[in-house]
Each structure stands twice: as C-alpha cells, then as structure tokens.
Scaffold this active site. Structure first.
Site, PDB file in Angstrom:
ATOM      1  N   ASN A 126      70.691 -21.089 -23.551  1.00 20.69           N
ATOM      2  CA  ASN A 126      71.824 -21.487 -22.716  1.00 20.69           C
ATOM      3  C   ASN A 126      71.789 -20.855 -21.321  1.00 20.69           C
ATOM      4  O   ASN A 126      72.815 -20.424 -20.795  1.00 20.69           O
ATOM      5  CB  ASN A 126      73.148 -21.180 -23.437  1.00 20.69           C
ATOM      6  CG  ASN A 126      73.385 -22.116 -24.600  1.00 20.69           C
ATOM      7  OD1 ASN A 126      73.191 -23.324 -24.485  1.00 20.69           O
ATOM      8  ND2 ASN A 126      73.775 -21.575 -25.742  1.00 20.69           N
ATOM      9  N   HIS A 177      80.582 -13.998 -32.864  1.00 20.62           N
ATOM     10  CA  HIS A 177      79.412 -14.569 -32.186  1.00 20.62           C
ATOM     11  C   HIS A 177      79.335 -13.984 -30.775  1.00 20.62           C
ATOM     12  O   HIS A 177      80.081 -14.365 -29.887  1.00 20.62           O
ATOM     13  CB  HIS A 177      79.548 -16.094 -32.129  1.00 20.62           C
ATOM     14  CG  HIS A 177      78.281 -16.824 -31.826  1.00 20.62           C
ATOM     15  ND1 HIS A 177      77.149 -16.204 -31.337  1.00 20.62           N
ATOM     16  CD2 HIS A 177      77.958 -18.147 -31.940  1.00 20.62           C
ATOM     17  CE1 HIS A 177      76.190 -17.107 -31.164  1.00 20.62           C
ATOM     18  NE2 HIS A 177      76.652 -18.279 -31.532  1.00 20.62           N
ATOM     19  N   ASN A 234      73.349 -15.776 -27.974  1.00 21.06           N
ATOM     20  CA  ASN A 234      72.914 -17.113 -27.539  1.00 21.06           C
ATOM     21  C   ASN A 234      73.569 -17.626 -26.258  1.00 21.06           C
ATOM     22  O   ASN A 234      73.755 -18.829 -26.085  1.00 21.06           O
ATOM     23  CB  ASN A 234      73.108 -18.127 -28.673  1.00 21.06           C
ATOM     24  CG  ASN A 234      72.227 -17.813 -29.869  1.00 21.06           C
ATOM     25  OD1 ASN A 234      71.352 -16.962 -29.784  1.00 21.06           O
ATOM     26  ND2 ASN A 234      72.456 -18.483 -30.976  1.00 21.06           N
ATOM     27  N   TYR A 253      76.611 -17.384 -25.107  1.00 27.31           N
ATOM     28  CA  TYR A 253      78.008 -17.817 -25.136  1.00 27.31           C
ATOM     29  C   TYR A 253      78.902 -16.738 -24.514  1.00 27.31           C
ATOM     30  O   TYR A 253      78.424 -15.779 -23.938  1.00 27.31           O
ATOM     31  CB  TYR A 253      78.412 -18.185 -26.563  1.00 27.31           C
ATOM     32  CG  TYR A 253      77.666 -19.405 -27.067  1.00 27.31           C
ATOM     33  CD1 TYR A 253      77.778 -20.631 -26.410  1.00 27.31           C
ATOM     34  CD2 TYR A 253      76.817 -19.340 -28.165  1.00 27.31           C
ATOM     35  CE1 TYR A 253      77.079 -21.753 -26.839  1.00 27.31           C
ATOM     36  CE2 TYR A 253      76.108 -20.455 -28.609  1.00 27.31           C
ATOM     37  CZ  TYR A 253      76.242 -21.658 -27.940  1.00 27.31           C
ATOM     38  OH  TYR A 253      75.543 -22.759 -28.354  1.00 27.31           O
ATOM     39  N   THR A 282      74.839 -24.890 -36.598  1.00 26.22           N
ATOM     40  CA  THR A 282      75.763 -25.913 -36.107  1.00 26.22           C
ATOM     41  C   THR A 282      75.345 -27.278 -36.638  1.00 26.22           C
ATOM     42  O   THR A 282      74.189 -27.678 -36.497  1.00 26.22           O
ATOM     43  CB  THR A 282      75.777 -25.915 -34.570  1.00 26.22           C
ATOM     44  OG1 THR A 282      76.313 -24.666 -34.126  1.00 26.22           O
ATOM     45  CG2 THR A 282      76.635 -27.048 -34.023  1.00 26.22           C
TER      46      THR A 282
END
Length: 363
Positions: free
Chosen positions: A236, A176, A179, A181, A27
C-alpha cells in the site's frame, strides 16, 4: 511428521490451542448488506477450526475505517450478531478465534466514507495504489490529516470494537497495525509529516499504535489482545523507513510493556519475498515477552525450522488455508495441498470460499 512441534498444543494467554498453526487474516469481500458476516462466513471459519488459532479477515472498526467493498465491520449490533454466529460455529468445532480490528486510513475511497468525505491519515499524502469499490479497481482518494482533537474518538472506536468483539464471543482481538494501513501510516516517516505530538521522532510516530494497544488491552484484557506489524513491507505504497529497526524495536518494547498476548509479524514483503529488506526479527522476538507469531511464505519445512530454532511460537499460514480447510491434517500427514483459485479470492459466493474439498471428501 506427526511428531512435529507444529502440532503440539500451545497455551496462549488463558486458552490452550490444539496446535501451533494460525490461520492468517485473509480479506475475502463477502459481507452481506450492512457489512454483516453471513452464514457462509460461519461455514468458512468452522471448516478451518482445526487451526490452533483462527484470525479473521480484517474488519473495520467504523465506517471511516473501511477501504474496500463488502468487507465486514464490528461496529453495529447487526454486525455483532453476524459475528456471533461465526464464533459459535467455530467453538462448536473446538476451535479458537480472534477478530482483526482494522482502520485502513488513506487506503480508501470517498464513496465508502461518511457523507462522501475524504479518508483520513497521519498526513494528507495520497497513496499510489488502488482499492476495489463499485465492482472496479479505482485509485484511492486523497486523504486529509487527522486532527489532533479527533484522535481520542478514533481510540474510542477501537475500544468499542473490542467490546463488540467480546460480546460476539471472540476469544480475543488482533489490532491491525500492518500493511500500510492507518496505524502504520502514523508510524512510518514517509506517511507521517506531522509536527505535533504524533509526528517527527520515533517516540511520537509510535504513539498512536501504543495508545490503541493500551486502550484495547485495558478494555478487554491484555491476555485477549494481540497485534500485527509488518516492519519492512512496501504494501500500500508504504516506503520502508531508514530507521525501521529502531522504530519497530521501540514499538515492540512498548507493546511488551502492555503485556499483549501476542505479536504477529509479517516477515518481509506481505505476500512477497521474505528477504526484501534487511531486518533483525530476532530482536523483536527477544524484546517481546508474549507469544511471537511468524508470518509470510511459510511451508511445513520452514515452519519446522523456525519452531525448532526458537524463532517463533506459532506459525501463521495464509493462502494455503484458503484452499485447504483441513490444512493441519494435510501438513501432519504429508498429503498434497489443493491449489487455490486467485479468481475467487475477493467477492462472490460459495465458489472458492466454502467448496474446497477436505481429504475425507476427496476419498
């Protein structure tokens, strides 16, 4: 070093990669207004086209899927046009590029959401973490649970994004599912307290990841569909499951059945220690019939060791690719690597993005 397996060509689906390195998704928060990748992005990826496979920064599949400022999307015609210039620049250099399809779920802020609404997740459990919006680090907003009736529309967003990626000229897409999400929020017990068909058992918590994988692969072809997972990352505010091995073995069995072209695995804590929690990655490697990409904390020595042992097919490098556009050449010749500047990782312009010198430029 030039005889290393890392630099051998590799057949990935219907394309032949020039070597076994992959540039991991990174990112960089440099999208233009409208969350469109601009000319600098085309230059940045083209500079790194000597990687066997480029995987783009995570790119949201919808406005609802966005969690940070200035990240690119893949859901409007303008975004597709911007990405097309990126893929053309990479292909002109003989490279191959996949786009990472992203929905952040609860790792977002109301200021980014449609009509200022709440972010969505598997359950209405706020994450104890921050995001970057309005040029400041801010606590993420409390999410709401996705309603059952909304899930088909979410899957359609992934399908549309995959179609858009094909239109933009990408060689494939990476889903994705890592992580902490959205897709991982459904998979992990700590973030999924649902009592419907998507909650409770391992089979139910795995359901959304597998449905998205099936939908995307049917849309553009399984040979153009990869996926990223992170079985034991705490990223996260994602608590590691007590049954992480069983959960991700089951998910991997399902992904293998869909004949996805690759499984991209963050081994350990994302950007942190590789041994943060016990996990048998060899089990995933054995269960998955396609290409296995290993990621997290790799240098040349560890990459060589894993490839020689048959523990992976490709090795993904992250931060070294930020500061070394010619990383493959540097690894091949044993040349020193440029140091990266953490202050320019996220946001800004060319500085710390397209201005790192190659070996040729340094001479």
């Amino acid at each position: 070093m030039s005889t290393s397996k890392l630099f051998e060509p590799y057949k990935l689906g219907n394309i032949t990669l020039s070597n076994r390195t992959a540039m991991a998704p990174l990112t960089r928060n440099r999208a233009l207004p409208g969350f469109v990748p601009g000319p600098l992005a085309a230059e940045y990826y083209a500079q790194r086209a000597s990687a066997g496979l480029l995987i783009t920064e995570a790119s949201q599949i919808s406005q609802q899927g966005q969690g940070y400022q200035d990240t690119p999307g893949i859901y409007t015609p303008e975004q597709v046009a911007g990405w097309k210039k990126v893929t053309e620049a990479v292909h002109a250099k003989g490279g191959h590029i996949f786009i990472q399809l992203w929905h952040v779920g609860r790792i977002s802020h109301t200021s980014l959401q449609p009509n200022g609404g709440k972010p969505v997740s598997a359950s209405a459990i706020a994450a104890k973490t921050k995001t970057f919006v309005n040029n400041a680090f801010t606590d993420v907003s409390e999410p709401r649970a996705l309603e059952l009736a909304e899930i088909p529309g979410l899957i359609d967003d992934y399908k549309r994004a995959a179609r858009n990626a094909a239109e933009a000229g990408f060689d494939g897409v990476e889903i994705h599912a890592a992580n902490g999400y959205l897709l991982e929020q459904f998979a992990r017990a700590s973030t999924n307290k649902r009592t419907d068909a998507y909650g409770g058992s391992i089979e139910n918590r795995s359901k959304l990841i597998l449905e998205v994988a099936q939908a995307v692969s049917k849309e553009i072809g399984s040979d153009k569909t990869g996926i990223r997972i992170s079985p034991v990352t705490p990223a996260n505010d994602a608590a590691i499951d007590d049954d992480a091995q069983k959960l991700f073995d089951h998910i991997t069995d399902g992904l293998s059945a869909e004949k996805l072209v690759y499984l991209h695995v963050v081994e350990g804590a994302t950007g942190g220690p590789r041994d943060n929690a016990p996990f048998d990655y060899a089990s995933l490697r054995k269960r998955f019939q396609g290409t296995y990409i290993a990621n997290n904390g790799f240098d040349f020595t560890l990459a060589e060791k894993q490839l020689a042992a048959g523990a992976a097919d490709l090795i993904a490098f992250g931060k070294p690719f930020i500061s070394n556009p010619d990383l493959v050449e540097r690894l091949k010749t044993g040349a020193p690597l440029n140091d990266w500047d953490k202050n320019t990782f996220y946001g800004g312009g060319a500085k710390g993005y397209t201005d790192y010198p190659t070996l040729a430029a340094a001479k």
